[in-house]
Write an enzyme that holds these catalytic residues in place. Structure first.
Site, PDB file in Angstrom:
ATOM      1  CG  HIS A 193      -0.275  -0.054   2.528  1.00 20.53           C
ATOM      2  ND1 HIS A 193       0.285  -1.214   3.028  1.00 20.53           N
ATOM      3  CD2 HIS A 193      -0.063   0.895   3.459  1.00 20.53           C
ATOM      4  CE1 HIS A 193       0.803  -0.973   4.220  1.00 20.53           C
ATOM      5  NE2 HIS A 193       0.613   0.303   4.504  1.00 20.53           N
ATOM      6  CG  HIS A 240       1.326   5.243   4.390  1.00 22.24           C
ATOM      7  ND1 HIS A 240       0.473   5.235   5.469  1.00 22.24           N
ATOM      8  CD2 HIS A 240       1.974   4.054   4.405  1.00 22.24           C
ATOM      9  CE1 HIS A 240       0.600   4.092   6.114  1.00 22.24           C
ATOM     10  NE2 HIS A 240       1.499   3.353   5.484  1.00 22.24           N
TER      11      HIS A 240
END
Length: 136
Positions: free
Chosen positions: A101, A103
Protein backbone atom coordinates in the site's frame (compact mmCIF):
# COMPACT_ATOMS: atom_id res chain seq x y z
CA UNK A 1 -5.70 -13.11 -5.84
CA UNK A 2 -7.23 -11.86 -2.61
CA UNK A 3 -6.10 -13.07 0.82
CA UNK A 4 -9.28 -13.79 2.81
CA UNK A 5 -7.42 -13.17 6.09
CA UNK A 6 -5.86 -9.83 5.07
CA UNK A 7 -7.46 -6.75 6.61
CA UNK A 8 -6.32 -4.54 3.71
CA UNK A 9 -7.86 -6.98 1.18
CA UNK A 10 -11.11 -6.67 3.15
CA UNK A 11 -10.86 -2.86 3.21
CA UNK A 12 -9.99 -2.69 -0.49
CA UNK A 13 -12.87 -5.01 -1.35
CA UNK A 14 -15.39 -3.07 0.72
CA UNK A 15 -16.00 -5.88 3.22
CA UNK A 16 -14.96 -3.56 6.05
CA UNK A 17 -16.42 -0.04 6.05
CA UNK A 18 -13.93 2.77 5.48
CA UNK A 19 -13.91 6.43 4.47
CA UNK A 20 -13.45 5.87 0.76
CA UNK A 21 -12.08 8.63 -1.50
CA UNK A 22 -11.83 6.70 -4.78
CA UNK A 23 -12.40 3.26 -6.22
CA UNK A 24 -11.89 1.54 -9.56
CA UNK A 25 -11.39 -2.06 -10.67
CA UNK A 26 -7.79 -2.19 -9.35
CA UNK A 27 -7.63 0.15 -6.35
CA UNK A 28 -9.45 1.69 -3.44
CA UNK A 29 -8.24 4.85 -1.72
CA UNK A 30 -9.31 5.30 1.90
CA UNK A 31 -8.55 7.71 4.69
CA UNK A 32 -6.13 6.19 7.20
CA UNK A 33 -7.92 5.23 10.45
CA UNK A 34 -4.83 6.37 12.40
CA UNK A 35 -3.70 9.42 10.40
CA UNK A 36 -0.32 11.09 10.70
CA UNK A 37 -1.98 14.35 9.57
CA UNK A 38 -5.40 15.56 8.47
CA UNK A 39 -6.14 13.90 5.12
CA UNK A 40 -3.64 10.98 5.40
CA UNK A 41 -4.82 8.39 2.88
CA UNK A 42 -3.91 4.86 1.81
CA UNK A 43 -3.94 3.57 -1.75
CA UNK A 44 -4.79 -0.13 -1.58
CA UNK A 45 -4.54 -2.53 -4.51
CA UNK A 46 -7.57 -4.84 -4.56
CA UNK A 47 -5.30 -7.77 -5.37
CA UNK A 48 -3.07 -9.03 -2.59
CA UNK A 49 0.65 -8.30 -2.93
CA UNK A 50 2.69 -8.75 0.22
CA UNK A 51 5.26 -6.10 -0.70
CA UNK A 52 7.04 -4.31 -3.56
CA UNK A 53 8.81 -7.53 -4.52
CA UNK A 54 5.47 -9.19 -5.40
CA UNK A 55 3.58 -6.38 -7.16
CA UNK A 56 3.68 -6.29 -10.95
CA UNK A 57 5.11 -3.23 -12.71
CA UNK A 58 1.89 -2.24 -14.48
CA UNK A 59 -0.04 -2.12 -11.20
CA UNK A 60 2.82 -0.25 -9.57
CA UNK A 61 2.82 2.37 -12.36
CA UNK A 62 -0.95 2.81 -12.06
CA UNK A 63 -0.64 3.16 -8.29
CA UNK A 64 2.01 5.89 -8.42
CA UNK A 65 -0.05 7.82 -10.98
CA UNK A 66 -2.98 7.69 -8.53
CA UNK A 67 -0.64 8.86 -5.76
CA UNK A 68 0.42 11.86 -7.84
CA UNK A 69 -3.21 12.73 -8.64
CA UNK A 70 -4.25 12.47 -4.98
CA UNK A 71 -1.26 14.57 -3.87
CA UNK A 72 -2.33 17.32 -6.29
CA UNK A 73 -5.90 17.20 -4.99
CA UNK A 74 -4.61 17.44 -1.41
CA UNK A 75 -2.45 20.44 -2.26
CA UNK A 76 -5.34 22.19 -4.02
CA UNK A 77 -8.21 21.35 -1.66
CA UNK A 78 -6.52 21.01 1.73
CA UNK A 79 -3.93 23.73 1.20
CA UNK A 80 -1.16 21.52 2.54
CA UNK A 81 2.43 22.75 2.30
CA UNK A 82 3.83 19.45 1.01
CA UNK A 83 3.03 15.75 0.60
CA UNK A 84 4.82 12.55 1.58
CA UNK A 85 4.32 9.42 -0.52
CA UNK A 86 5.58 6.58 1.64
CA UNK A 87 5.72 2.85 0.96
CA UNK A 88 7.31 0.45 3.48
CA UNK A 89 8.55 -3.11 2.84
CA UNK A 90 9.26 -5.45 5.73
CA UNK A 91 8.93 -4.99 9.45
CA UNK A 92 12.38 -3.38 9.75
CA UNK A 93 11.21 -0.70 7.29
CA UNK A 94 8.01 0.02 9.21
CA UNK A 95 5.56 -2.19 7.31
CA UNK A 96 2.87 -3.23 9.80
CA UNK A 97 0.36 -4.83 7.40
CA UNK A 98 1.71 -7.35 4.87
CA UNK A 99 -0.30 -5.92 1.95
CA UNK A 100 1.41 -3.51 -0.44
CA UNK A 101 0.00 0.00 0.00
CA UNK A 102 1.02 3.61 -0.49
CA UNK A 103 0.60 6.27 2.19
CA UNK A 104 -0.23 9.72 0.82
CA UNK A 105 0.29 12.13 3.68
CA UNK A 106 -0.45 15.84 3.37
CA UNK A 107 2.12 17.86 5.28
CA UNK A 108 1.53 21.17 6.98
CA UNK A 109 4.11 23.59 8.36
CA UNK A 110 4.59 22.76 12.05
CA UNK A 111 2.32 19.67 11.89
CA UNK A 112 4.47 17.96 14.53
CA UNK A 113 5.28 14.92 12.41
CA UNK A 114 8.85 13.68 12.08
CA UNK A 115 8.67 11.32 9.12
CA UNK A 116 12.17 12.11 7.85
CA UNK A 117 15.41 10.28 8.69
CA UNK A 118 18.61 11.53 10.28
CA UNK A 119 21.28 11.93 7.56
CA UNK A 120 24.50 10.06 8.19
CA UNK A 121 28.05 10.80 7.04
CA UNK A 122 29.20 9.26 3.78
CA UNK A 123 32.44 7.26 3.69
CA UNK A 124 34.00 7.36 0.18
CA UNK A 125 35.32 3.78 0.46
CA UNK A 126 31.87 2.49 1.46
CA UNK A 127 30.28 4.52 -1.34
CA UNK A 128 32.67 2.94 -3.86
CA UNK A 129 31.86 -0.54 -2.55
CA UNK A 130 28.12 0.16 -2.76
CA UNK A 131 28.43 1.41 -6.34
CA UNK A 132 30.05 -1.94 -7.26
CA UNK A 133 27.36 -3.96 -5.48
CA UNK A 134 24.29 -2.00 -6.56
CA UNK A 135 24.97 -0.74 -10.08
CA UNK A 136 22.92 -2.31 -12.86
Amino acid sequence: MVDKDCIFCKLAGGEIPASSLYEDEKFRIILDANPATKGHALILPKQHYKNIFEIDEETLRDLIVLGKKLAGIMKERLGCDGVNLIQNNGEAAGQTVPHFHLHVIPRYADDGQDILWKPGISDPAVQEELVKKLSF
